[in-house]
Write a protein that holds these residues in place. Structure first.
Motif, PDB file in Angstrom:
ATOM      1  N   LYS A   1      15.012  50.709   4.181  1.00 12.41           N
ATOM      2  CA  LYS A   1      16.050  50.271   5.101  1.00 12.41           C
ATOM      3  C   LYS A   1      15.966  48.759   5.268  1.00 12.41           C
ATOM      4  O   LYS A   1      14.969  48.162   4.927  1.00 12.41           O
ATOM      5  CB  LYS A   1      15.873  50.972   6.464  1.00 12.41           C
ATOM      6  CG  LYS A   1      16.223  52.452   6.382  1.00 12.41           C
ATOM      7  CD  LYS A   1      15.997  53.203   7.679  1.00 12.41           C
ATOM      8  CE  LYS A   1      16.771  52.666   8.841  1.00 12.41           C
ATOM      9  NZ  LYS A   1      18.229  52.576   8.609  1.00 12.41           N
ATOM     10  N   GLY A   2      17.056  48.205   5.797  1.00 11.37           N
ATOM     11  CA  GLY A   2      17.021  46.787   6.135  1.00 11.37           C
ATOM     12  C   GLY A   2      17.845  45.886   5.237  1.00 11.37           C
ATOM     13  O   GLY A   2      17.869  44.678   5.426  1.00 11.37           O
TER      14      GLY A   2
ATOM     15  N   SER B   1      18.701  44.899   9.468  1.00 11.16           N
ATOM     16  CA  SER B   1      17.992  45.519  10.604  1.00 11.16           C
ATOM     17  C   SER B   1      16.900  46.425  10.067  1.00 11.16           C
ATOM     18  O   SER B   1      17.170  47.252   9.186  1.00 11.16           O
ATOM     19  CB  SER B   1      18.930  46.391  11.428  1.00 11.16           C
ATOM     20  OG  SER B   1      20.081  45.694  11.758  1.00 11.16           O
ATOM     21  N   LEU B   2      15.723  46.289  10.608  1.00 11.26           N
ATOM     22  CA  LEU B   2      14.673  47.261  10.293  1.00 11.26           C
ATOM     23  C   LEU B   2      13.593  47.336  11.366  1.00 11.26           C
ATOM     24  O   LEU B   2      12.990  48.387  11.553  1.00 11.26           O
ATOM     25  CB  LEU B   2      14.046  47.007   8.902  1.00 11.26           C
ATOM     26  CG  LEU B   2      13.256  45.711   8.659  1.00 11.26           C
ATOM     27  CD1 LEU B   2      11.791  45.879   9.024  1.00 11.26           C
ATOM     28  CD2 LEU B   2      13.356  45.332   7.179  1.00 11.26           C
TER      29      LEU B   2
ATOM     30  N   LYS C   1      10.354  41.623   6.852  1.00  9.05           N
ATOM     31  CA  LYS C   1      10.616  40.587   7.864  1.00  9.05           C
ATOM     32  C   LYS C   1       9.383  39.727   8.026  1.00  9.05           C
ATOM     33  O   LYS C   1       8.273  40.264   8.168  1.00  9.05           O
ATOM     34  CB  LYS C   1      10.979  41.223   9.202  1.00  9.05           C
ATOM     35  CG  LYS C   1      12.371  41.772   9.177  1.00  9.05           C
ATOM     36  CD  LYS C   1      12.955  42.012  10.543  1.00  9.05           C
ATOM     37  CE  LYS C   1      14.406  42.418  10.328  1.00  9.05           C
ATOM     38  NZ  LYS C   1      15.079  42.804  11.545  1.00  9.05           N
TER      39      LYS C   1
ATOM     40  N   THR D   1      17.309  37.062  11.487  1.00  8.27           N
ATOM     41  CA  THR D   1      17.502  38.404  12.053  1.00  8.27           C
ATOM     42  C   THR D   1      17.728  38.357  13.566  1.00  8.27           C
ATOM     43  O   THR D   1      17.567  37.309  14.195  1.00  8.27           O
ATOM     44  CB  THR D   1      16.276  39.292  11.768  1.00  8.27           C
ATOM     45  OG1 THR D   1      15.194  38.811  12.580  1.00  8.27           O
ATOM     46  CG2 THR D   1      15.877  39.262  10.312  1.00  8.27           C
TER      47      THR D   1
ATOM     48  N   ILE E   1      14.001  37.146   6.276  1.00 11.17           N
ATOM     49  CA  ILE E   1      13.753  38.339   5.450  1.00 11.17           C
ATOM     50  C   ILE E   1      13.390  37.901   4.037  1.00 11.17           C
ATOM     51  O   ILE E   1      14.106  37.088   3.419  1.00 11.17           O
ATOM     52  CB  ILE E   1      14.990  39.258   5.395  1.00 11.17           C
ATOM     53  CG1 ILE E   1      15.253  39.855   6.790  1.00 11.17           C
ATOM     54  CG2 ILE E   1      14.787  40.398   4.382  1.00 11.17           C
ATOM     55  CD1 ILE E   1      16.426  40.803   6.869  1.00 11.17           C
TER      56      ILE E   1
ATOM     57  N   GLY F   1      10.542  47.288   5.240  1.00 10.46           N
ATOM     58  CA  GLY F   1      11.653  48.245   5.277  1.00 10.46           C
ATOM     59  C   GLY F   1      11.346  49.615   4.697  1.00 10.46           C
ATOM     60  O   GLY F   1      12.273  50.406   4.507  1.00 10.46           O
TER      61      GLY F   1
END
Ligand code: R5P
Length: 301
Positions: free
Chosen positions: A163-164, A168-169, A205, A243, A249, A278
């Motif tokens: 994800k991400g 967003s994660l 991140k 973020t 990232i 992620g």
């Protein structure tokens, strides 16, 4: 396109989405369009059939013009069946989960759902939920979340996720790590043979301070998998993407599998400067996959 259209109709039927809820607002799904009037009545039968088929496919084409988004919407409608009144819900961002938030807002407005507390996992979702009148809360008030619903960028055969890619994660991992059930909705393009197998980004991140140093440590960590680490940037000026929590990232691209995911996760998190990655390992309890042939529900347990 023809085959996809026919299969798409099947999907709508499977999840019970009525013709009236089709996104274009058109009222036919599977109904043959009526004749036009006298002129057509007088036309030879084969001609009317051809016109009928053409009109049918034209309508179908309009209905499925945004085929991928339809698959996401279909999965979103299905997942909302897991939501019950009184639940604390983790609300994910992304183009798939957006449909879920919309649908929950709609059901609340219609009085079909009540007493929902939503915990959004991004600023954008927060704004969306607010605009729909969904009552909001946070993990401080609700440390246990009944159900989280979210999209994913990759799903491996063991239901591990990446994800991400949408940025967003971290908040997602906090909220989805605190939930009893975590249901993920994806279209079938997200299925991979192994984590990182799409060849696309596995986001990490990092804090802004000396990010190049952190990026090179990350790349070195996965040298054997042919890892390339790149700072995520935005726009023509290639400014760093920042973020919701003010971090950068670093996107990792792998040429081969990174092997044991838990070991990889530990190694990443041991690097000072890394905030979170992620990979969502062993977190999803159910994944709903929408494909041209219908919905496939995969349960972890
Ligand atoms: O960063 C974004 C989130 O992790 C999303 O859940 C993920 O990127 C999937 O997004 P989408 O449903 O738009 O493909």
């Amino acid at each position: 396109m023809t085959a996809a259209v026919i299969r798409g109709v099947k999907i709508f039927q499977e999840v019970g989405i009525s013709a009236g809820t089709a996104p274009s607002g058109a009222s036919m799904v599977g109904n043959f369009p009526p004749g036009d009037g006298d002129e057509e009545q007088n036309s030879p039968a084969p001609f009317r059939v051809i016109v009928g088929i053409a009109v049918y496919y034209l309508f179908s084409l309009l209905l499925f013009i945004e085929d991928e988004d339809h698959l996401k919407k279909i999965a979103a409608y299905k997942v909302v069946e897991y939501v019950e009144s009184g639940m604390v819900l983790g609300l994910g961002p992304g183009s798939t989960a957006k449909h879920v938030v919309d649908r929950i807002g709609e059901l609340l407005r219609q009085g079909k759902l009540k007493d929902i507390d939503g915990i959004p996992t991004s600023k954008k979702t927060h704004e969306q939920a607010l605009s729909l009148g969904i009552p909001l809360s946070d993990l401080n008030s609700h440390p246990v979340v009944d159900l989280a619903i979210d999209g994913a960028d990759e799903v491996d055969p063991y239901l591990n996720l990446v994800k991400g890619r949408g940025g967003s994660l971290l908040r997602e991992k906090m909220v989805e790590g605190a939930c009893k059930k975590f249901v993920v909705i994806v279209d079938e393009s997200k299925l991979v043979n192994y984590t990182g197998g799409s060849g696309l980004a596995m986001p990490v991140k990092v804090i802004q301070f000396c990010w190049k140093f952190t990026a090179s440590r990350l790349q070195n960590l996965f040298q054997e998998s042919g890892c390339v680490a790149k700072l995520r940037t935005l726009g023509e000026k290639a400014e760093p993407y920042v973020t919701d929590n003010g971090n950068y990232i670093i996107d990792l691209y792998f040429k081969q599998s990174i092997g044991d995911l838990k070991a990889a996760s530990d190694s990443i998190l041991q690097i000072a400067g890394v905030v979170e990655h992620g990979m969502f390992i062993d977190m999803a309890t159910t994944v709903i996959v929408a494909g041209e042939l219908g919905l496939n529900v995969k349960n972890k347990y």
